[in-house]
Scaffold this active site. Structure first.
Site, PDB file in Angstrom:
ATOM      1  N   SER A 174       0.825  -1.205   0.000  1.00 23.32           N
ATOM      2  CA  SER A 174       0.000   0.000   0.000  1.00 23.32           C
ATOM      3  C   SER A 174       0.865   1.264   0.000  1.00 23.32           C
ATOM      4  O   SER A 174       1.837   1.357  -0.746  1.00 23.32           O
ATOM      5  CB  SER A 174      -0.936  -0.042   1.218  1.00 23.32           C
ATOM      6  OG  SER A 174      -2.029   0.814   1.056  1.00 23.32           O
ATOM      7  N   ASP A 212      -4.838  -4.335  -2.824  1.00 24.85           N
ATOM      8  CA  ASP A 212      -3.951  -3.937  -1.734  1.00 24.85           C
ATOM      9  C   ASP A 212      -3.413  -5.141  -0.956  1.00 24.85           C
ATOM     10  O   ASP A 212      -4.168  -5.965  -0.441  1.00 24.85           O
ATOM     11  CB  ASP A 212      -4.743  -3.030  -0.783  1.00 24.85           C
ATOM     12  CG  ASP A 212      -3.857  -2.263   0.169  1.00 24.85           C
ATOM     13  OD1 ASP A 212      -2.877  -2.837   0.665  1.00 24.85           O
ATOM     14  OD2 ASP A 212      -4.148  -1.079   0.419  1.00 24.85           O
TER      15      ASP A 212
END
Length: 239
Positions: A21, A134
């Site tokens: 991320s 993610d």
């Protein structure tokens, strides 16, 4: 980013990096030779509304096309992991296989986009026959990517920026998404934290929302100050 700035100031060596991320983005730019404060400056200049393109579909609300263009502008079109000055591993989540996927070679930008595509809010990134989102969904602290049984002397410093906030208020859709992700993250980092020789997790960060882009300077400063306070512990890892 603030942690990296403090490590540079303390002149502590960094052998390799791994991230997911926003941490993956910071790690990628740092590994490419961009200073932490320059990364912060670039982030402050961004207009998030210009980087996201609405794409109402069964997969999600936003596309990351413009983000990919931005990454290529600063990292180079066709940039690869092999061109970075430091070894880097990015971790994404394979939605169909239900597992974490590591990337440490080949093209850099597609895995970087995948690793930071928050599910529900962003469409999955299709790459190498996978639908990726993610990496923090299953593995928000990819410590195992840094462990090497052939080099037991290596010391791993974990940086976790999502401490749980017991006083969080869930009163709208955004808060619901952020709280859900925060709880999932908290659950999947327990073992990883135990594998760190030192864990940096500034408690002040629990007061910030997961997507507090506009407060980046404050977040930078918290990480920077907290890491400098841990200077003695960090230096002891080199002994």
């Amino acid at each position: 980013m603030g942690v990296l700035a403090a490590l540079d100031e303390l002149q502590l060596p960094i052998g390799r990096l791994a991230g997911v991320s926003s941490g993956g983005i910071a790690a990628a730019f740092y590994a490419a030779g961009v200073s932490p404060r320059e990364i912060l400056r670039l982030l402050q200049e961004l207009r998030i509304s210009r980087l996201t393109r609405i794409a109402l579909s069964r997969y999600g609300l936003l596309r990351m096309d413009a983000v990919g263009v931005l990454f290529e502008q600063h990292l180079g079109v066709g940039c690869t992991f092999e061109q970075l000055r430091l070894p880097l591993t990015l971790v994404a989540t394979d939605l169909l296989a239900g597992c974490s996927v590591r990337f440490a070679s080949g093209l850099l930008v597609p895995p970087l986009l995948a690793s930071s595509a928050v599910p529900i809010l962003y469409r999955p990134v299709e790459y190498q026959g996978r639908q990726l989102v993610d990496g923090g969904l299953l593995n928000n602290l990819p410590v195992e990517a840094l462990l090497d049984p052939l080099q037991p002397e290596l010391r791993v410093v974990g940086v976790h920026c999502n401490p749980p906030n017991p006083e969080a208020q869930v009163n709208n859709f955004r808060a619901l998404v952020e709280r859900t992700l925060n709880l999932a993250i908290g659950g999947n980092t327990v073992v990883s934290k135990q594998q760190c020789h030192l864990l940096l997790e500034p408690p002040e960060l629990c007061q910030y929302r997961t997507m507090s882009f506009r407060r980046a300077p404050e977040l930078f400063d918290i990480g920077y100050r907290y890491t400098l306070e841990q200077a003695r512990a960090l230096e002891n890892l080199l002994c």
